[in-house]
Design a protein around this motif. Sequence first.
Motif, short mmCIF file in Angstrom:
data_model
loop_
_atom_site.label_atom_id
_atom_site.label_comp_id
_atom_site.label_asym_id
_atom_site.label_seq_id
_atom_site.Cartn_x
_atom_site.Cartn_y
_atom_site.Cartn_z
N SER A 212 -73.04 -16.75 30.79
CA SER A 212 -72.35 -17.39 30.14
C SER A 212 -71.27 -16.17 29.50
O SER A 212 -70.28 -16.45 29.56
N ILE A 213 -71.93 -15.24 28.81
CA ILE A 213 -70.95 -14.31 28.21
C ILE A 213 -70.23 -13.61 29.22
O ILE A 213 -69.00 -13.37 29.17
N ILE A 214 -70.68 -13.10 30.49
CA ILE A 214 -69.72 -12.30 31.52
C ILE A 214 -68.92 -13.45 31.94
O ILE A 214 -67.74 -12.93 31.98
N THR A 215 -69.16 -14.71 32.44
CA THR A 215 -68.14 -15.46 32.62
C THR A 215 -66.97 -15.61 31.83
O THR A 215 -65.93 -15.77 32.17
N PHE A 216 -67.59 -15.86 30.48
CA PHE A 216 -66.33 -16.14 29.46
C PHE A 216 -65.74 -14.92 29.35
O PHE A 216 -64.26 -15.01 29.45
N CYS A 217 -66.02 -13.55 29.50
CA CYS A 217 -65.28 -12.53 29.49
C CYS A 217 -64.35 -12.33 30.57
O CYS A 217 -63.24 -11.86 30.53
N LEU A 218 -64.90 -12.72 31.77
CA LEU A 218 -64.04 -12.70 33.02
C LEU A 218 -62.94 -13.57 32.62
O LEU A 218 -61.72 -13.34 33.22
N MET A 219 -63.28 -14.94 32.27
CA MET A 219 -62.18 -15.86 32.34
C MET A 219 -61.00 -15.32 31.17
O MET A 219 -60.01 -15.40 31.71
N ALA A 220 -61.40 -14.83 30.08
CA ALA A 220 -60.44 -14.51 29.13
C ALA A 220 -59.54 -13.23 29.67
O ALA A 220 -58.52 -13.13 29.42
N LYS A 221 -60.34 -12.21 30.39
CA LYS A 221 -59.45 -11.34 31.04
C LYS A 221 -58.51 -11.85 32.00
O LYS A 221 -57.44 -11.32 32.33
N ALA A 222 -58.93 -12.76 32.75
CA ALA A 222 -58.04 -13.46 33.88
C ALA A 222 -56.93 -14.05 33.13
O ALA A 222 -55.81 -14.30 33.64
N HIS A 223 -56.97 -14.58 32.11
CA HIS A 223 -55.70 -15.57 31.38
C HIS A 223 -55.02 -14.50 30.30
O HIS A 223 -53.96 -14.98 29.84
N ALA A 224 -55.39 -13.22 30.22
CA ALA A 224 -54.66 -12.31 29.44
C ALA A 224 -53.44 -11.75 30.10
O ALA A 224 -53.55 -11.51 31.16
N ALA A 225 -52.37 -11.90 29.50
CA ALA A 225 -51.14 -11.70 30.05
C ALA A 225 -50.59 -10.28 29.55
O ALA A 225 -51.02 -9.80 28.61
N GLY A 226 -50.00 -9.51 30.19
CA GLY A 226 -49.41 -8.15 30.06
C GLY A 226 -49.11 -7.30 31.35
O GLY A 226 -48.94 -8.09 32.38
N PHE A 227 -49.15 -6.22 31.18
CA PHE A 227 -48.66 -5.33 32.48
C PHE A 227 -50.11 -4.95 33.14
O PHE A 227 -51.18 -4.52 32.68
N ALA A 228 -49.93 -4.68 34.23
CA ALA A 228 -50.99 -4.46 35.19
C ALA A 228 -51.80 -3.14 34.87
O ALA A 228 -53.17 -3.01 34.91
N ASN A 229 -50.90 -1.94 34.39
CA ASN A 229 -51.58 -0.69 34.18
C ASN A 229 -51.69 -0.83 32.64
O ASN A 229 -52.05 0.59 31.85
N GLY A 230 -51.66 -1.70 31.67
CA GLY A 230 -51.97 -1.78 30.50
C GLY A 230 -50.58 -1.77 29.67
O GLY A 230 -49.55 -1.61 30.11
N ASN A 231 -50.80 -1.86 28.41
CA ASN A 231 -49.84 -2.30 27.33
C ASN A 231 -49.56 -1.17 26.34
O ASN A 231 -48.91 -1.17 25.16
N ALA A 232 -50.36 -0.05 26.48
CA ALA A 232 -50.05 1.07 25.68
C ALA A 232 -49.52 2.35 26.77
O ALA A 232 -50.08 2.40 27.49
N LEU A 233 -48.23 2.50 26.41
CA LEU A 233 -47.89 3.77 27.33
C LEU A 233 -47.39 4.83 26.07
O LEU A 233 -47.01 4.72 25.09
N ILE A 234 -47.08 6.11 26.94
CA ILE A 234 -46.70 7.22 26.31
C ILE A 234 -45.51 7.73 27.07
O ILE A 234 -45.50 8.00 28.43
#
Length: 187
Positions: free
Chosen positions: A7-29
């Motif tokens: 259940s914990i793994i499934t919840f984490c995967l679902m949360a990640k799947a619905h998180a919006a942002g840029f494919a390579n991350g939202n912290a840039l230099i």
Amino acid sequence: MLKVLFSIITFCLMAKAHAAGFANGNALIATPIQGQVQVQCNGFNGSGTALYTCRDVVMDPQAYDYFVGPQDARADKVELMAFHEDGSSRSKVNNYDGARGKSRDAFNLWISTLFQKPLLEYGRNTIRYKIFSDNNTPYAQGEFGVVVQRGAARQCPAATYHSTDSNDCNSQYSICQRYFEEYRNCH
């Protein structure tokens, strides 16, 4: 115990799947790079020399990236509106592959030219997104943050190029592009 772990793994995967942002991350230099190139031209169309000081700012992990958001086959367009720390904003629209939950093309995050402006600026950028279905009605919307930090400046070693084309002694842009590519952006 195994059900709880699943259940914990499934919840984490679902949360990640619905998180919006840029494919390579939202912290840039964004890192300034520079170096000097001397070009010696001698060919059938003339001769000459030029000394160029090349400068650029490179984005890590990259200057173009895909927006990743909710998955739904009905969605086919995404609009990103970036609000910068200085109060300015910029908007960009792209086609969206709803089945994959990803923009069809990468957004220009950092490159500024005569014909295009970047989505982001230094500092904190608040990105509001809207995803539309095929009949142009809003399907989903949300917000995420992107931070662009200034990296420590890097210096490339001096270089000398010999060319059989005298045009290279009048083409700083192409010489600097070649120079930074050869020196892997001063790494």
